[in-house]
Write a protein that holds these residues in place. Structure first.
Motif, PDB file in Angstrom:
ATOM      1  N   GLY A  87       0.740  -1.240   0.195  1.00 14.68           N
ATOM      2  CA  GLY A  87      -0.004   0.031   0.062  1.00 14.68           C
ATOM      3  C   GLY A  87       0.888   1.378   0.095  1.00 14.68           C
ATOM      4  O   GLY A  87       0.700   2.310   0.241  1.00 14.68           O
ATOM      5  N   VAL A  88       2.144   1.157  -0.247  1.00 11.09           N
ATOM      6  CA  VAL A  88       2.885   2.447  -0.090  1.00 11.09           C
ATOM      7  C   VAL A  88       2.686   3.122  -1.384  1.00 11.09           C
ATOM      8  O   VAL A  88       2.632   2.973  -2.575  1.00 11.09           O
ATOM      9  CB  VAL A  88       4.433   1.872  -0.478  1.00 11.09           C
ATOM     10  CG1 VAL A  88       5.428   3.176  -0.285  1.00 11.09           C
ATOM     11  CG2 VAL A  88       5.026   0.884   0.782  1.00 11.09           C
ATOM     12  N   PRO A  89       2.293   4.397  -1.065  1.00 10.59           N
ATOM     13  CA  PRO A  89       1.827   5.366  -2.261  1.00 10.59           C
ATOM     14  C   PRO A  89       3.166   6.056  -2.739  1.00 10.59           C
ATOM     15  O   PRO A  89       4.265   6.086  -2.104  1.00 10.59           O
ATOM     16  CB  PRO A  89       1.064   6.385  -1.316  1.00 10.59           C
ATOM     17  CG  PRO A  89       1.446   6.329  -0.202  1.00 10.59           C
ATOM     18  CD  PRO A  89       1.833   5.135   0.314  1.00 10.59           C
ATOM     19  N   PRO A  90       2.708   6.517  -3.919  1.00 12.82           N
ATOM     20  CA  PRO A  90       4.395   7.278  -4.358  1.00 12.82           C
ATOM     21  C   PRO A  90       4.292   8.794  -3.774  1.00 12.82           C
ATOM     22  O   PRO A  90       5.421   9.322  -4.192  1.00 12.82           O
ATOM     23  CB  PRO A  90       3.643   7.318  -6.127  1.00 12.82           C
ATOM     24  CG  PRO A  90       2.198   7.437  -6.063  1.00 12.82           C
ATOM     25  CD  PRO A  90       1.851   6.531  -4.924  1.00 12.82           C
ATOM     26  N   LEU A  91       3.498   9.263  -3.011  1.00  8.67           N
ATOM     27  CA  LEU A  91       3.484  10.480  -2.595  1.00  8.67           C
ATOM     28  C   LEU A  91       3.206  10.406  -0.884  1.00  8.67           C
ATOM     29  O   LEU A  91       2.894   9.167  -0.362  1.00  8.67           O
ATOM     30  CB  LEU A  91       2.231  11.393  -2.799  1.00  8.67           C
ATOM     31  CG  LEU A  91       2.240  11.412  -4.473  1.00  8.67           C
ATOM     32  CD1 LEU A  91       0.718  12.143  -4.799  1.00  8.67           C
ATOM     33  CD2 LEU A  91       3.420  12.214  -5.144  1.00  8.67           C
ATOM     34  N   CYS A  92       3.479  11.373  -0.176  1.00 12.61           N
ATOM     35  CA  CYS A  92       3.014  11.504   1.351  1.00 12.61           C
ATOM     36  C   CYS A  92       3.689  10.455   2.109  1.00 12.61           C
ATOM     37  O   CYS A  92       3.182  10.200   3.222  1.00 12.61           O
ATOM     38  CB  CYS A  92       1.476  11.433   1.253  1.00 12.61           C
ATOM     39  SG  CYS A  92       0.550  12.564   0.524  1.00 12.61           S
ATOM     40  N   HIS A  93       5.207  10.386   1.881  1.00  9.16           N
ATOM     41  CA  HIS A  93       5.877   9.628   2.897  1.00  9.16           C
ATOM     42  C   HIS A  93       6.326  10.468   3.999  1.00  9.16           C
ATOM     43  O   HIS A  93       6.170  11.672   4.020  1.00  9.16           O
ATOM     44  CB  HIS A  93       7.068   9.283   2.030  1.00  9.16           C
ATOM     45  CG  HIS A  93       6.762   8.252   0.776  1.00  9.16           C
ATOM     46  ND1 HIS A  93       7.905   8.294  -0.131  1.00  9.16           N
ATOM     47  CD2 HIS A  93       5.841   7.747   0.509  1.00  9.16           C
ATOM     48  CE1 HIS A  93       7.267   7.601  -1.290  1.00  9.16           C
ATOM     49  NE2 HIS A  93       6.349   7.143  -0.796  1.00  9.16           N
ATOM     50  N   ASP A  94       6.565   9.693   5.385  1.00  8.67           N
ATOM     51  CA  ASP A  94       6.974  10.570   6.591  1.00  8.67           C
ATOM     52  C   ASP A  94       8.411  11.109   6.076  1.00  8.67           C
ATOM     53  O   ASP A  94       8.773  11.980   6.929  1.00  8.67           O
ATOM     54  CB  ASP A  94       7.024   9.321   7.566  1.00  8.67           C
ATOM     55  CG  ASP A  94       5.704   9.068   8.125  1.00  8.67           C
ATOM     56  OD1 ASP A  94       4.842   9.729   7.673  1.00  8.67           O
ATOM     57  OD2 ASP A  94       5.606   8.114   9.009  1.00  8.67           O
ATOM     58  N   ALA A  95       9.288  10.595   5.266  1.00  5.18           N
ATOM     59  CA  ALA A  95      10.517  11.054   4.971  1.00  5.18           C
ATOM     60  C   ALA A  95      10.672  11.299   3.741  1.00  5.18           C
ATOM     61  O   ALA A  95      10.128  10.541   2.780  1.00  5.18           O
ATOM     62  CB  ALA A  95      11.588  10.066   5.510  1.00  5.18           C
ATOM     63  N   ALA A  96      11.493  12.426   3.304  1.00  5.87           N
ATOM     64  CA  ALA A  96      11.673  12.666   1.658  1.00  5.87           C
ATOM     65  C   ALA A  96      12.591  11.567   1.270  1.00  5.87           C
ATOM     66  O   ALA A  96      13.655  11.433   1.971  1.00  5.87           O
ATOM     67  CB  ALA A  96      12.160  13.925   1.571  1.00  5.87           C
TER      68      ALA A  96
END
Length: 172
Positions: free
Chosen positions: A117-126
């Motif tokens: 479910g890892v999206p391409p955006l909106c991560h906790d870390a850049a």
């Protein structure tokens, strides 16, 4: 809507000012093929986000702040669901001696999302991110929206821009 999918949509609005329509499917969208079946598109129109662990990265000790060169680093590759990421090409692109699929626990801890479910955006870390040029052949692509049963639709150029991704072919 699942709590994590709603969180993804909220983060996208807060961070990027975009309203993404999250689609959820009971059958699940954990794999590119399953997502394509659920959405009714080509597998190649699925924007899979793969988190890779790099080792042996040499940034020349310049401390340039690019997040690369501190031993064991994570990067993201947004690839077409029809393509397979070439880990050797990823290592070469990022100046690493080796690349491997990142540990699922580390992905969750650093990126904030679980595999499937890892999206391409909106991560906790850049994370430094690359974007598969195959995806631009489609008017709309579909990325994971925080759970193994949710996706969102987006124009591929907009996705690359929002993800601050360099377009480069690192597929087999």
């Amino acid at each position: 809507m699942h709590e994590r999918a709603a969180e993804f949509a909220e983060r996208a609005q807060d961070r990027y000012g975009v309203d993404l329509d999250v689609l959820e499917f009971d059958a699940g969208t954990k794999t590119a093929a399953a997502a394509a079946d659920a959405v009714g598109c080509d597998t190649a129109a699925i924007a899979s986000t793969i988190v890779v662990s790099l080792s042996g990265v040499d940034d020349g000790g310049n401390g340039d702040g690019d997040g690369i060169g501190d031993g064991d680093d994570l990067v993201a590759a947004i690839t077409s669901g029809a393509n397979r990421l070439d880990l050797d090409a990823a290592a070469q692109h990022f100046g690493a001696s080796a690349a491997s699929m990142a540990d699922p626990v580390r992905i969750r801890d650093v990126v904030g999302w679980s595999i499937g479910g890892v999206p391409p955006l909106c991560h906790d870390a850049a994370l430094p991110t690359v974007f598969d040029p195959t995806l631009v052949a489609y008017d709309t692509v579909y990325g994971a929206a925080g759970t193994p049963s949710a996706v969102f639709a987006i124009d591929p150029d907009s996705l690359a821009d929002l993800a601050e991704a360099a377009t480069v072919d690192l597929t087999e």
